[in-house]
Design a protein around this motif. Structure first.
Motif, PDB file in Angstrom:
ATOM      1  N   SER A 195       2.632 -14.307  -8.432  1.00 19.04           N
ATOM      2  CA  SER A 195       3.385 -13.838  -9.603  1.00 19.04           C
ATOM      3  C   SER A 195       3.859 -14.970 -10.497  1.00 19.04           C
ATOM      4  O   SER A 195       4.436 -14.731 -11.555  1.00 19.04           O
ATOM      5  N   ASP A 196       3.661 -16.210 -10.048  1.00 15.92           N
ATOM      6  CA  ASP A 196       4.092 -17.388 -10.804  1.00 15.92           C
ATOM      7  C   ASP A 196       5.605 -17.395 -11.007  1.00 15.92           C
ATOM      8  O   ASP A 196       6.116 -17.917 -11.992  1.00 15.92           O
ATOM      9  N   SER A 197       6.340 -16.804 -10.055  1.00 15.33           N
ATOM     10  CA  SER A 197       7.788 -16.644 -10.211  1.00 15.33           C
ATOM     11  C   SER A 197       8.553 -17.957 -10.107  1.00 15.33           C
ATOM     12  O   SER A 197       9.706 -18.043 -10.539  1.00 15.33           O
ATOM     13  N   ALA A 227       7.303 -21.469   1.696  1.00 16.70           N
ATOM     14  CA  ALA A 227       6.291 -20.697   0.969  1.00 16.70           C
ATOM     15  C   ALA A 227       6.838 -19.318   0.623  1.00 16.70           C
ATOM     16  O   ALA A 227       7.177 -18.531   1.509  1.00 16.70           O
ATOM     17  N   ASP A 228       6.942 -19.051  -0.675  1.00 13.50           N
ATOM     18  CA  ASP A 228       7.433 -17.759  -1.152  1.00 13.50           C
ATOM     19  C   ASP A 228       6.235 -16.836  -1.385  1.00 13.50           C
ATOM     20  O   ASP A 228       5.440 -17.049  -2.297  1.00 13.50           O
ATOM     21  N   PHE A 229       6.131 -15.807  -0.543  1.00 14.87           N
ATOM     22  CA  PHE A 229       5.036 -14.845  -0.668  1.00 14.87           C
ATOM     23  C   PHE A 229       5.441 -13.620  -1.477  1.00 14.87           C
ATOM     24  O   PHE A 229       4.677 -12.656  -1.573  1.00 14.87           O
ATOM     25  N   SER A 236       4.613   2.439   1.337  1.00 16.56           N
ATOM     26  CA  SER A 236       5.136   3.767   1.004  1.00 16.56           C
ATOM     27  C   SER A 236       6.515   3.953   1.616  1.00 16.56           C
ATOM     28  O   SER A 236       6.872   3.287   2.590  1.00 16.56           O
ATOM     29  N   SER A 237       7.294   4.869   1.047  1.00 13.85           N
ATOM     30  CA  SER A 237       8.680   5.058   1.500  1.00 13.85           C
ATOM     31  C   SER A 237       8.769   5.517   2.948  1.00 13.85           C
ATOM     32  O   SER A 237       9.790   5.309   3.603  1.00 13.85           O
ATOM     33  N   ASP A 238       7.693   6.137   3.463  1.00 11.09           N
ATOM     34  CA  ASP A 238       7.709   6.552   4.872  1.00 11.09           C
ATOM     35  C   ASP A 238       7.144   5.486   5.804  1.00 11.09           C
ATOM     36  O   ASP A 238       7.093   5.661   7.019  1.00 11.09           O
ATOM     37  N   GLY A 239       6.712   4.344   5.226  1.00 10.68           N
ATOM     38  CA  GLY A 239       6.214   3.239   6.031  1.00 10.68           C
ATOM     39  C   GLY A 239       4.850   3.473   6.655  1.00 10.68           C
ATOM     40  O   GLY A 239       4.398   2.691   7.491  1.00 10.68           O
ATOM     41  N   LYS A 240       4.140   4.504   6.202  1.00  7.92           N
ATOM     42  CA  LYS A 240       2.855   4.853   6.818  1.00  7.92           C
ATOM     43  C   LYS A 240       1.659   4.271   6.071  1.00  7.92           C
ATOM     44  O   LYS A 240       0.588   4.093   6.648  1.00  7.92           O
ATOM     45  N   ARG A 241       1.831   4.001   4.778  1.00  3.63           N
ATOM     46  CA  ARG A 241       0.701   3.541   3.968  1.00  3.63           C
ATOM     47  C   ARG A 241       1.086   2.270   3.222  1.00  3.63           C
ATOM     48  O   ARG A 241       2.248   2.079   2.859  1.00  3.63           O
ATOM     49  N   PHE A 242       0.090   1.431   2.987  1.00  2.00           N
ATOM     50  CA  PHE A 242       0.364   0.200   2.255  1.00  2.00           C
ATOM     51  C   PHE A 242      -0.896  -0.266   1.541  1.00  2.00           C
ATOM     52  O   PHE A 242      -2.017   0.154   1.860  1.00  2.00           O
ATOM     53  N   ARG A 243      -0.686  -1.125   0.571  1.00  2.00           N
ATOM     54  CA  ARG A 243      -1.791  -1.802  -0.094  1.00  2.00           C
ATOM     55  C   ARG A 243      -1.283  -3.168  -0.539  1.00  2.00           C
ATOM     56  O   ARG A 243      -0.075  -3.385  -0.671  1.00  2.00           O
ATOM     57  N   ILE A 244      -2.202  -4.085  -0.734  1.00  2.00           N
ATOM     58  CA  ILE A 244      -1.810  -5.417  -1.193  1.00  2.00           C
ATOM     59  C   ILE A 244      -1.294  -5.320  -2.619  1.00  2.00           C
ATOM     60  O   ILE A 244      -1.891  -4.665  -3.469  1.00  2.00           O
ATOM     61  N   SER A 245      -0.162  -5.952  -2.872  1.00  2.00           N
ATOM     62  CA  SER A 245       0.465  -5.882  -4.194  1.00  2.00           C
ATOM     63  C   SER A 245      -0.386  -6.596  -5.233  1.00  2.00           C
ATOM     64  O   SER A 245      -1.137  -7.534  -4.920  1.00  2.00           O
ATOM     65  N   ALA A 246      -0.245  -6.149  -6.466  1.00  2.00           N
ATOM     66  CA  ALA A 246      -0.945  -6.794  -7.572  1.00  2.00           C
ATOM     67  C   ALA A 246      -0.519  -8.257  -7.655  1.00  2.00           C
ATOM     68  O   ALA A 246       0.671  -8.576  -7.615  1.00  2.00           O
ATOM     69  N   GLY A 247      -1.486  -9.152  -7.753  1.00  2.00           N
ATOM     70  CA  GLY A 247      -1.188 -10.584  -7.820  1.00  2.00           C
ATOM     71  C   GLY A 247      -1.291 -11.266  -6.474  1.00  2.00           C
ATOM     72  O   GLY A 247      -1.638 -12.447  -6.392  1.00  2.00           O
ATOM     73  N   SER A 248      -0.953 -10.553  -5.404  1.00  2.00           N
ATOM     74  CA  SER A 248      -1.090 -11.120  -4.065  1.00  2.00           C
ATOM     75  C   SER A 248      -2.570 -11.110  -3.673  1.00  2.00           C
ATOM     76  O   SER A 248      -3.372 -10.391  -4.250  1.00  2.00           O
ATOM     77  N   SER A 249      -2.897 -11.910  -2.688  1.00  2.00           N
ATOM     78  CA  SER A 249      -4.286 -11.946  -2.240  1.00  2.00           C
ATOM     79  C   SER A 249      -4.335 -12.006  -0.730  1.00  2.00           C
ATOM     80  O   SER A 249      -3.424 -12.530  -0.075  1.00  2.00           O
ATOM     81  N   ALA A 250      -5.420 -11.464  -0.173  1.00  2.00           N
ATOM     82  CA  ALA A 250      -5.596 -11.499   1.281  1.00  2.00           C
ATOM     83  C   ALA A 250      -5.665 -12.935   1.782  1.00  2.00           C
ATOM     84  O   ALA A 250      -5.201 -13.247   2.884  1.00  2.00           O
TER      85      ALA A 250
END
Length: 332
Positions: A195-197, A227-229, A236-250
């Protein structure tokens, strides 16, 4: 006994809260006030026995909130102020939330009702505690710190990241970098968030790497790399699903387990706790979790600790910087 006054406006919640408060050794010092003006009049007349002020957004002017908080703290600097905001956290601008953090105002969100246990947990903390002596350093303190410890021998990496955006990872990363620089570590603050924060961050005696290469390369050069990740996952709010955030990388995320210490920041309120719990429940993360992972919550850490007693869980206000420093000293 903790004394509380409330400004709930026409929506008087005292009756609904009274039984739970009494069980927790909390007492309402006055009948509910409908305006901030009434509150200020009461405090100016006699603040004795009042530890916490709870205000409902509908009863106060957000435009004048800073002035109201300043007045309260002019009467009692350690007064804890809790603001109940109408709606969900994601409905509020980050600027508003940053302002509330700067004002040291605790926040509860009322999305068609709020968790009374969360409110009680905040109230039971009582008046604000004085800042820890290591939260800021004068020049004299910095010199004393440098003289009192031997020069660090090892090379370490600390990963810092959020379970939910706004949980405090970037602020903590900057604070850690400052803290270890004072203790004579050669420190690099690396932006691995995508994010270049940290681009505009300026920290005395700390190198900023806004486009971080391999952390192993930085580890060879510096005695400490923070290291700030950021927030690497959208959970997801139920903690069951996730995806890599925009800008982050595997590629960046794969470096987290290789860090010596991993700090995960999150919230324990009812609508966010599952995002933090994701890291304890996900089968792949369960294989990774060991004592090098530290969970830091904005409040009510006991709630998360009771749920996962095998994990390292602390409150964000605990002195985890000193804990990490002592760990590295033992390794040296």
């Amino acid at each position: 006994m903790i004394g509380v006054v409330t400004v709930f406006g026409e929506t008087d919640l005292q009756h609904a809260l009274k039984r739970a408060f009494v069980k927790s050794d909390i007492t309402f010092m006055e009948k509910n006030m409908t305006t901030a003006v009434q509150l200020m009049s009461l405090l100016e007349h006699d603040p004795t026995g009042i530890d916490v002020v709870i205000m409902y957004e509908k009863a106060v002017s957000m435009d004048k909130l800073s002035d109201t908080v300043a007045f309260i703290r002019s009467i009692e600097p350690k007064m804890r102020i809790i603001l109940i905001l109408n709606g969900r956290k994601n409905e509020y601008l980050s600027g508003t939330m940053n302002m509330l953090r700067e004002l040291a105002v605790d926040v509860i969100f009322d999305d068609n009702g709020f968790d009374t246990e969360d409110l009680i947990a905040l109230v039971k903390q009582g008046k604000l505690q004085p800042k820890r002596k290591n939260s800021g350093f004068s020049e004299e303190q910095q010199e004393a710190a440098r003289e009192s410890y031997s020069k660090p021998q090892g090379h370490y990496t600390i990963a810092v990241f959020n379970a939910d955006s706004g949980a405090g990872a970037t602020t903590a990363a900057i604070s850690l970098a400052k803290y270890f620089a004072v203790h004579d570590y050669s420190v690099c603050l690396a932006d691995c968030s995508g994010s270049d924060s940290l681009r505009l961050a300026k920290v005395k005696n700390v190198d900023i790497c806004s486009d971080a290469p391999s952390l192993e390369l930085l580890k060879e050069k510096y005695s400490l790399t923070v290291a700030d990740f950021g927030t690497p996952y959208e959970i997801s709010s139920d903690g069951k699903r996730f995806r890599i955030s925009a800008g982050s990388s595997a590629e960046y995320i794969r470096q987290i387990p290789g860090c010596d210490i991993k700090l995960i920041f999150g919230f324990c309120d009812s609508w966010n706790i599952e995002k933090l719990a994701f890291f304890a429940e996900d089968s792949e993360w369960q294989k990774l979790l060991d004592l090098s992972y530290i969970f830091l919550t904005a409040s009510n850490s006991k709630r998360f600790k009771a749920r996962y007693p095998h994990l390292n869980v602390f409150d964000r206000n605990d002195d985890f910087s000193e804990l990490i420093l002592e760990t590295f000293r033992r390794c040296d």
